[in-house]
Enzyme design. Structure first.
Site: not given
Ligand code: NOJ
Length: 556
Positions: A216, A282
């Site tokens: 993440d 991500e």
């Molecule tokens: C990316 C995640 O996909 C999202 O859902 C989240 O709100 C943020 N990161 C913070 O963790």
């Protein structure tokens, strides 16, 4: 639509360390997939009971969004304990049972790791609050004194991704950094405890047989914490847009070069397993910088959000596909493709929005301005999916896109759970519309999600899209996905494509291995198909055998 005999599945055996390079990964949002205990919230047993759906669909792996103990301030991305299961979703034994069943069905298991921030209820943050300014416990996070005569102003002008200042003041007067909600304090990755603890977490889940990790906000972990902290200089800049306005590597908290050392360290941990555990970043950064996270000595893959954000336009798509493949090749990574996830408007709705439509405004209008033609949206979504599944590399699907589900754009304000709604002062509705528990049956309590209701209300039209209503129905979206995924399995060799030279305007046409070919018509008129046997199409051909608008065909 005709299908060829089922080819041999790709090698997903433990011996194949590269299984992920061309895998199709299905994202499960655990709270919205299946509710076994009937409390309205999805759970691990609910997932285990439904894994047969994924096996029959023909995906290679499932990725679970966070299922860890959480206050749900941000849908589970506010983690209280990285090495446990939220009691509302089950136990570690339930996790083991779920992973065992997935593996029995030939599915790999990927879990989410959330290293940028913890929940404010995490034991470290509670310790930091109690320990006070200057304490070692505070040093695991980013605490600073404020500016102004009495420290009453935040330390910098940094903004939270969800709106407002990225700093919150605590009763003793100090401020702490939170790039997301105030309930998600950012960790200090210069601290050895933080680095050591995430190595432990990676080992904990790898030891339990997890096959990979989705990382993440991979690009935000390292901040420039040199005193005094630097302002971004423009208070109007949101955290996200500021990235592209600064020279690469110079942003105080995004995409800093030092972040890559963390992933080289993680790779050493992941490679100590056999087969090595895969990882996918991500990282919402431009293509050329994004693939750095995917280098072989780092995570191996990174989500391709540029592809997701590309409008339904042949030239734009051709360009982003070519650039993505080049960038992945140069980095020694495999390309990735994604159209939907739990953070964006479902592609059956999104791809129909005219270019320039403000998606926040569209959601605020309840999906009425402009209205989206449901049938046209589905036609386009199917064409987009068949195109994506033909591309070399790995494809990430989001739960129930295989049903062609549109966004639930008209959720009333009083049911919204996404912190974005409150944090933007009701200017953005947020991401709940793609997180509504999915319809398994055409009727019945919560459309087969569970015995009771669901944590977000499902609209009356959900039954039409139910898996039950599409199972075995020729031409249904579910059957299209199944057919495409079966066919794709024979195409897993080679990671290249060759563009056809002779295509009409607004048509994408390329060949994969063995002359296998994908053609997508993005124009408003039917176009002739190149020679070859039609393997599958996203919609019916015209009576004279041509490819209609917003339609994709695979030819052998
Ligand atoms: C990316 C995640 O996909 C999202 O859902 C989240 O709100 C943020 N990161 C913070 O963790």
């Amino acid at each position: 639509m005709t299908a060829r005999p089922v080819p041999a599945p790709p090698d997903l055996s433990p011996k194949n360390p590269d299984w992920w390079r061309q895998a199709v990964v299905y994202q499960v949002y655990p709270r919205s997939f299946g509710d076994a205990d009937g409390d309205g919230l999805g759970d691990l047993k609910g997932i285990t009971e439904r894994l047969g759906h994924l096996a029959a669909l023909g995906v290679d792996a499932l990725w679970l969004s966070p299922f860890y103990p959480s206050e749900l301030a941000d849908g589970g991305y506010d983690v209280i304990d990285y090495r446990d299961v939220d009691p509302r979703l089950g136990t570690l034994d339930d996790f083991d049972a779920m992973a065992a069943e997935a593996h029995r069905l030939g599915l790999k298991v990927i879990v989410d790791v959330v290293p940028n921030h913890t929940s404010h209820l995490h034991v470290w943050f509670q310790e930091a609050l109690a320990a006070g300014p200057g304490s070692p416990a505070r040093d695991r996070y980013v605490f600073r004194d404020g500016r102004g005569a009495h420290g009453e102003l935040p330390p910098t002008d940094w903004r939270s991704v969800f709106g407002g200042s990225a700093w919150r003041r605590v009763p003793d007067g100090q401020w702490y950094l939170h790039l997301f909600t105030p309930e998600q304090p950012d960790l200090n990755w210069d601290h050895d405890d933080v680095r050591a603890d995430f190595r432990t977490t990676l080992r904990f889940w790898s030891d339990r047989g997890v096959d990979g990790f989705r990382v993440d906000v991979a690009h935000a972990l390292v901040k420039d914490l040199a005193d005094p902290l630097r302002d971004l200089g423009d208070p109007e800049l949101s955290a996200e847009t500021s990235l592209t306005d600064l020279p690469p590597g110079s942003h105080p908290f995004y995409d800093r070069d030092e972040v890559h050392e963390i992933y080289r360290d993680w790779r050493r941990v992941l490679d100590s397993y056999s087969p090595p555990r895969m990882a996918v970043a991500e990282a919402w950064v431009p293509n050329a910088r994004r693939v750095r996270y995917a280098r072989p000595d780092e995570l191996g893959q990174a989500f391709n959000f540029e592809y997701l954000q590309t409008p339904w336009d042949a030239d734009a798509l051709r360009q982003v596909i070519a650039e993505s493949l080049d960038a992945a090749r140069a980095a020694g990574a495999s390309a990735t493709w994604v159209l939907s996830n739990h953070d964006v408007i479902r592609h059956a709705s999104r791809l129909m929005l005219p270019p320039g439509t403000g998606t926040d405004d569209w959601l605020l209008s309840g999906g009425t301005r402009p209205p989206v033609d449901e049938a046209a949206g589905l036609r386009r979504a199917r064409a987009a999916t068949l195109l994506m599944l033909a591309l070399p590399g790995s494809a990430y699907l989001y739960q129930s896109e295989e049903l062609g589900l549109p966004e639930v754009a008209d959720l009333p304000p009083e049911v919204l759970q996404d912190p974005v709604w409150e944090q933007t002062g009701h200017v953005q509705k947020g991401r709940d519309g793609c997180r509504v528990p999915l319809p398994w049956t055409s009727a019945g309590p919560s459309y087969g999600f569970g015995a009771a209701g669901s944590w977000l209300p499902q609209p009356g039209w959900f039954g039409r899209y139910a898996a039950q209503a599409q199972d075995g129905v020729a031409g249904s979206t579910l059957e299209l996905y199944r057919t495409a995924l079966r066919l794709r399995r024979k195409l897993t060799e080679g990671e290249t494509l060759t563009w056809a030279a002779d295509t009409p305007p607004a048509v994408l046409s390329f060949a994969r291995t063995d002359g296998w070919r994908c053609v997508t018509n993005l124009s408003a008129a039917p176009v002739p198909l190149p020679p070859g046997e039609v393997l599958v199409t996203s919609g019916p051909l015209t009576d004279d055998g041509r490819l209609g608008p917003d339609t994709t065909a695979w030819l052998g």
